[in-house]
Scaffold this motif. Structure first.
Motif, short mmCIF file in Angstrom:
data_model
loop_
_atom_site.label_atom_id
_atom_site.label_comp_id
_atom_site.label_asym_id
_atom_site.label_seq_id
_atom_site.Cartn_x
_atom_site.Cartn_y
_atom_site.Cartn_z
N PRO A 144 -5.44 22.66 25.04
CA PRO A 144 -4.25 23.39 24.61
C PRO A 144 -4.56 24.41 23.52
O PRO A 144 -3.81 24.57 22.56
CB PRO A 144 -3.33 22.27 24.09
CG PRO A 144 -4.26 21.21 23.63
CD PRO A 144 -5.52 21.32 24.44
N ASN A 145 -5.69 25.05 23.63
CA ASN A 145 -6.03 26.16 22.73
C ASN A 145 -6.87 27.16 23.52
O ASN A 145 -7.12 26.95 24.69
CB ASN A 145 -6.74 25.67 21.45
CG ASN A 145 -7.81 24.66 21.73
OD1 ASN A 145 -8.78 24.96 22.41
ND2 ASN A 145 -7.64 23.43 21.25
N SER A 146 -7.30 28.22 22.87
CA SER A 146 -7.94 29.30 23.63
C SER A 146 -9.45 29.08 23.75
O SER A 146 -9.99 28.13 23.19
CB SER A 146 -7.66 30.63 22.97
OG SER A 146 -8.13 30.64 21.65
N SER A 147 -10.11 29.98 24.47
CA SER A 147 -11.55 29.87 24.66
C SER A 147 -12.24 31.10 24.09
O SER A 147 -11.59 32.05 23.65
CB SER A 147 -11.89 29.73 26.14
OG SER A 147 -11.80 31.00 26.77
N THR A 148 -13.57 31.07 24.13
CA THR A 148 -14.35 32.14 23.51
C THR A 148 -14.05 33.52 24.12
O THR A 148 -14.20 34.52 23.42
CB THR A 148 -15.86 31.84 23.68
OG1 THR A 148 -16.08 31.30 24.99
CG2 THR A 148 -16.33 30.85 22.66
N ILE A 149 -13.64 33.59 25.38
CA ILE A 149 -13.42 34.90 25.99
C ILE A 149 -12.27 35.66 25.30
O ILE A 149 -12.51 36.73 24.73
CB ILE A 149 -13.16 34.78 27.52
CG1 ILE A 149 -14.36 34.12 28.21
CG2 ILE A 149 -12.84 36.14 28.11
CD1 ILE A 149 -15.60 34.96 28.29
N ILE A 360 -0.48 25.31 29.29
CA ILE A 360 -1.71 24.85 29.94
C ILE A 360 -1.67 25.30 31.40
O ILE A 360 -0.73 24.96 32.13
CB ILE A 360 -1.86 23.32 29.81
CG1 ILE A 360 -2.05 22.97 28.33
CG2 ILE A 360 -3.04 22.82 30.64
CD1 ILE A 360 -2.20 21.51 28.03
N ARG A 361 -2.69 26.08 31.78
CA ARG A 361 -2.71 26.64 33.13
C ARG A 361 -3.18 25.60 34.16
O ARG A 361 -3.57 24.49 33.80
CB ARG A 361 -3.68 27.83 33.18
CG ARG A 361 -3.46 28.87 32.11
CD ARG A 361 -4.25 30.13 32.38
NE ARG A 361 -5.68 29.92 32.56
CZ ARG A 361 -6.57 30.91 32.67
NH1 ARG A 361 -6.14 32.18 32.63
NH2 ARG A 361 -7.85 30.67 32.83
N GLU A 362 -3.22 26.02 35.42
CA GLU A 362 -3.63 25.09 36.48
C GLU A 362 -5.10 24.70 36.36
O GLU A 362 -5.53 23.66 36.88
CB GLU A 362 -3.33 25.64 37.88
CG GLU A 362 -4.02 26.95 38.21
CD GLU A 362 -3.10 28.14 38.01
OE1 GLU A 362 -2.37 28.16 36.98
OE2 GLU A 362 -3.13 29.05 38.85
N ASP A 363 -5.90 25.54 35.67
CA ASP A 363 -7.30 25.16 35.48
C ASP A 363 -7.49 24.32 34.20
O ASP A 363 -8.62 24.08 33.79
CB ASP A 363 -8.21 26.40 35.45
CG ASP A 363 -7.88 27.34 34.30
OD1 ASP A 363 -6.86 27.10 33.61
OD2 ASP A 363 -8.62 28.30 34.07
N HIS A 364 -6.38 23.91 33.58
CA HIS A 364 -6.34 23.06 32.38
C HIS A 364 -6.71 23.82 31.11
O HIS A 364 -6.85 23.22 30.04
CB HIS A 364 -7.24 21.82 32.53
CG HIS A 364 -6.76 20.87 33.57
ND1 HIS A 364 -7.27 19.61 33.73
CD2 HIS A 364 -5.77 20.98 34.50
CE1 HIS A 364 -6.65 18.99 34.73
NE2 HIS A 364 -5.74 19.82 35.21
N ASP A 365 -6.93 25.13 31.20
CA ASP A 365 -7.22 25.92 30.02
C ASP A 365 -5.90 26.36 29.38
O ASP A 365 -4.89 26.52 30.08
CB ASP A 365 -8.06 27.15 30.41
CG ASP A 365 -9.05 27.52 29.33
OD1 ASP A 365 -8.93 26.97 28.22
OD2 ASP A 365 -9.94 28.33 29.59
N GLY A 366 -5.94 26.61 28.07
CA GLY A 366 -4.72 26.97 27.37
C GLY A 366 -4.53 28.48 27.29
O GLY A 366 -5.50 29.22 27.18
N LEU A 367 -3.27 28.89 27.33
CA LEU A 367 -2.95 30.29 27.07
C LEU A 367 -2.39 30.36 25.66
O LEU A 367 -1.31 29.82 25.38
CB LEU A 367 -1.91 30.79 28.07
CG LEU A 367 -2.41 31.24 29.44
CD1 LEU A 367 -1.24 31.59 30.35
CD2 LEU A 367 -3.35 32.44 29.32
N VAL A 368 -3.13 31.00 24.78
CA VAL A 368 -2.72 31.10 23.37
C VAL A 368 -2.93 32.54 22.92
O VAL A 368 -3.95 33.16 23.24
CB VAL A 368 -3.57 30.15 22.49
CG1 VAL A 368 -3.23 30.31 21.02
CG2 VAL A 368 -3.38 28.71 22.91
N ASP A 369 -1.97 33.07 22.17
CA ASP A 369 -2.12 34.43 21.63
C ASP A 369 -3.28 34.48 20.64
O ASP A 369 -3.69 33.44 20.09
CB ASP A 369 -0.84 34.84 20.89
CG ASP A 369 0.35 34.99 21.83
OD1 ASP A 369 0.14 34.97 23.06
OD2 ASP A 369 1.48 35.11 21.32
#
Lengths: 427, 298
Positions: A144-149, A360-369
């Protein structure tokens, strides 16, 4: 024989009852993984503190569905092997319901398959590497948080918007996946925004480096327009003290990706580009408009003697996400939710938190500003705050599901930067 | 071409810190014939003591120039408190024992000290940079350097001279040289070898603590400092030849310069440079650059 078979059948039925009945437990067992010792504790302890405070507050309000959280803290400084063993040991305890793990991307990568294997819901609280869900799916792991990209594309976008003429880049990042990935992402994005960009120095000192003086000389000799770094914890504090004393901040624009985490501890000069690897800035307009956030910040300051830096906010937001998932699961279940019910509830979870929201998207990654700005002085505090902020919308700055992230970065152009909110627009 | 001067300054400054670590280790080995793994702990304890006293002085508003005597005082306090006690309590029982026993005992001490430091000082980093701030900066070859870095180079040179003068022209130094040359004959001549061992070990602790204290103004202190110090110290002492003071100095310069070269031209190799140099030297000269198979000199 018939009697034995009847007894065995009764025992089997009795044995299966607790798993199906889902009686309300005495407490919710939560493993919380972070660094509480070593140089990384400078980043990990605010997370630990925030977990303690947030759990205290939730429990004081009656817990989740009337059940208090019972945390078990695990120190990640023991190394990957020890962390995996601890995870296994805790997961085998039937009273353990969810893991909030981990800080280190390396530990997350090691724990994710174990979580799947043991069918233990694992909610990451930091763990930024984009490689976590790159080539594998993890049914029981959620971020539930963002990634390096999005995090490092945001810095490149901010720099391009504020200083489009900057072409000579020096990089000094820690010598492991987080540092190397960040260098690749930032450089890729910068070259996408301006093909004239060149890397004039690229250094990866090992974690725990005490003296950066040679690296500072090397960077100074390269005469860069911009110095980018995602050093963190004690390393970042050391680098700032040494680089600042040697005039590095005067001659180049500096980007410190994790700079907010040391604003209260170091004399960071004005005009340094800093952010919070997400939206977890306790003084952002969204955070200040939220009474719950202000109360959390005040309680944190009261209890720990400093304001919550962004790792603390990330941890607090993650525990709120777990709470929201539990509430969703309770509503959807007949009895008390099992681990699998919680896992199902985490799918597609959307929750408002202390500093914004996460999906939380379908790939389990979070969308965060992503919030990025520059250090500027203030009369209200004896340390610099973040000004001239831009809040980049998660949907715009995160690659679509299933798309190769580096290929996506290659498709970016200067138009992408101009389509984003301008620096200073987030007020 | 324009990076040669910066590389040289950086290399010598890095060498100075490395030399402070290695010289005490090599001195203790030359006298006691003990490979002291706990040397890294004395380095980090010296750093913690310096940052603690320095922090107290800074918060009391004392003149920042007092930071320099405080650094020296911290090393002296560490040596006085730990040197004789550790030597008499633990090290003395390992004299003449196999090297494996000595290493196990000193490694145990190292582990105990590491945990004690965490108990006393916690796990957070500490900084006290008054000494660095008060000296300001200089520009050399177009690069701004801390004058404190230049001071460290001067102090390392001064230390070599002071040690050589101490060993050659003071009573204690002559006693140490005599015991190193032949402990049995020294004792028959009336030299109290036990006291010489204790003094030499205490000087070793002082040098380690001084290295740690002098590193704090630029580097800060955090858990793990001692482990890094002892690994590097062993590498440098081995390259120079265990027991060779001048050898340690030259090895420190070689290691310092090669690390800097790596940072400038092949950053990925920087962490392994000291060990590559050690490997190359020991393959050609198994007793180090200045060591000899049976020699027991200082």
């Amino acid at each position: 024989m018939r009697r034995f078979a009847a007894t065995l059948a009764a025992a089997l039925v009795a044995g299966s009852v607790p798993a199906l009945a889902q009686d309300k437990p005495a407490d919710i067992g939560m493993g919380v993984f972070t660094f509480t010792s070593g140089p990384a504790a400078a980043y990990g302890m605010p997370g630990r503190n925030a977990a303690e405070l947030m759990i205290e507050q939730i429990n004081a309000d009656g817990g989740i569905g009337g059940v208090p959280i019972k945390p078990t803290y695990v120190d990640e400084a023991q190394g990957g092997e020890g962390v995996v063993s601890e995870f296994r040991r805790l997961a085998e305890d039937p009273e353990m319901d969810v893991m909030v793990a981990a800080l280190s991307s390396g530990n997350c990568m090691a724990l994710a398959p174990v979580a799947d294997q043991l069918q233990m819901p694992m909610v990451t609280w930091n763990c930024d590497t984009h490689q976590l869900f790159l080539n594998e799916t993890h049914d029981y792991v959620f971020r539930p948080n963002s990634s390096t990209i999005p995090e490092f594309v945001a810095y490149a976008a901010y720099l391009s918007a504020t200083d489009p003429e900057a072409t000579r880049i020096a990089i000094i990042n820690p010598d492991y996946a987080f540092g190397h990935d960040a260098a690749q992402i930032f450089t890729g994005a910068m070259k996408a925004f301006n093909p004239d960009v060149e890397v004039v120095a690229e250094l990866f000192p090992k974690l725990g480096t005490a003296s950066f003086n040679t690296e500072i000389s090397r960077i100074a000799a390269a005469r860069p327009d911009v110095i980018f770094s995602n050093l963190w914890g004690g390393d970042l504090e050391n680098f700032i003290r040494q680089a600042s004393a040697r005039g590095l901040f005067r001659n180049s624009k500096v980007i410190l990706a994790l700079g907010e985490s040391v604003l209260q501890r170091t004399d960071l000069p004005d005009g340094v580009i800093v952010g919070v690897l997400g939206d977890g800035w306790w003084m952002s307009p969204d955070a200040q408009a939220n009474e719950e956030t202000k109360a959390f910040v005040a309680a944190y300051k009261e209890k720990f003697g400093e304001y919550p830096v962004f790792p603390a906010m990330k941890m607090a937001n993650t525990i709120l996400a777990v709470k929201a998932a539990y509430e969703k699961a309770i509503e959807a279940s007949d009895g008390w939710p099992t681990r699998d019910d919680l896992r199902d509830a985490l799918e597609g979870l959307q929750v408002d938190n202390l500093t914004g929201s996460v999906t939380i998207r379908e790939d389990h990654d979070g969308l965060v500003d992503q919030v990025v700005g520059v250090t500027e002085p203030t009369d209200d505090y004896d340390f610099p705050i973040i000004g001239e902020m831009a809040r980049y919308p998660a949907e715009k700055i995160t690659p679509p599901v299933g798309e190769d992230p580096m290929a996506w970065i290659g498709t970016l152009s200067p138009d992408f930067v101009s389509s984003l909110p301008a620096p200073g627009s987030y007020k | 071409m324009d990076v040669i001067i910066p590389m040289l300054v950086d290399g010598l400054a890095a060498s100075a810190v490395i030399f402070f670590i290695a010289v005490g280790l090599t001195l203790v080995f030359s006298v006691l014939r003990v490979l002291n793994v706990a040397h890294g702990s004395f380095y980090s304890i010296g750093a913690y003591v310096a940052v603690s006293i320095g922090g107290l002085a800074a918060s009391a508003g004392l003149n920042p120039w007092l930071s320099f005597p405080i650094l020296l005082l911290s090393a002296a306090l560490t040596a006085a408190a730990l040197g004789p006690f550790i030597e008499r309590t633990f090290i003395r029982w390992t004299y003449g024992k196999p090297e494996a026993v000595q290493i196990l005992v000193t490694f145990a001490l190292f582990l105990i000290f590491e945990d004690l430091q965490k108990l006393v000082f916690g796990v957070q980093s500490y900084y006290e940079d008054s000494a660095m701030q008060v000296l300001g900066t200089s520009e050399i070859g177009g690069i701004i350097y801390l004058n404190y870095q230049l001071l460290l180079i001067a102090l390392a040179v001064l230390l070599i001279v002071a040690l050589r003068v101490m060993l050659s022209h003071t009573r204690l130094g002559k006693l140490i040289v005599a015991v190193v040359a032949d402990p049995e004959i020294s004792q028959t001549l009336g030299i109290n070898a036990s006291r010489v061992y204790s003094a030499a070990f205490t000087i070793g602790v002082f040098l380690a603590a001084l290295g740690g204290a002098l590193a704090t103004p630029t580097s800060g202190v955090a858990p793990g400092l001692g482990a890094d110090a002892i690994v590097l110290g062993f590498a440098v002492a081995a390259i120079g030849g265990l027991g060779q003071i001048e050898g340690a100095a030259i090895a420190a310069v070689i290691v310092g310069i090669t690390r800097v070269l790596a940072i400038y031209y092949a950053p990925a190799f920087e962490p392994v440079m000291p060990y590559l140099v050690m490997l190359a030297v020991l393959l050609v000269r198994p007793y180090g650059l200045f060591g000899a198979a049976q020699a027991r000199r200082i």
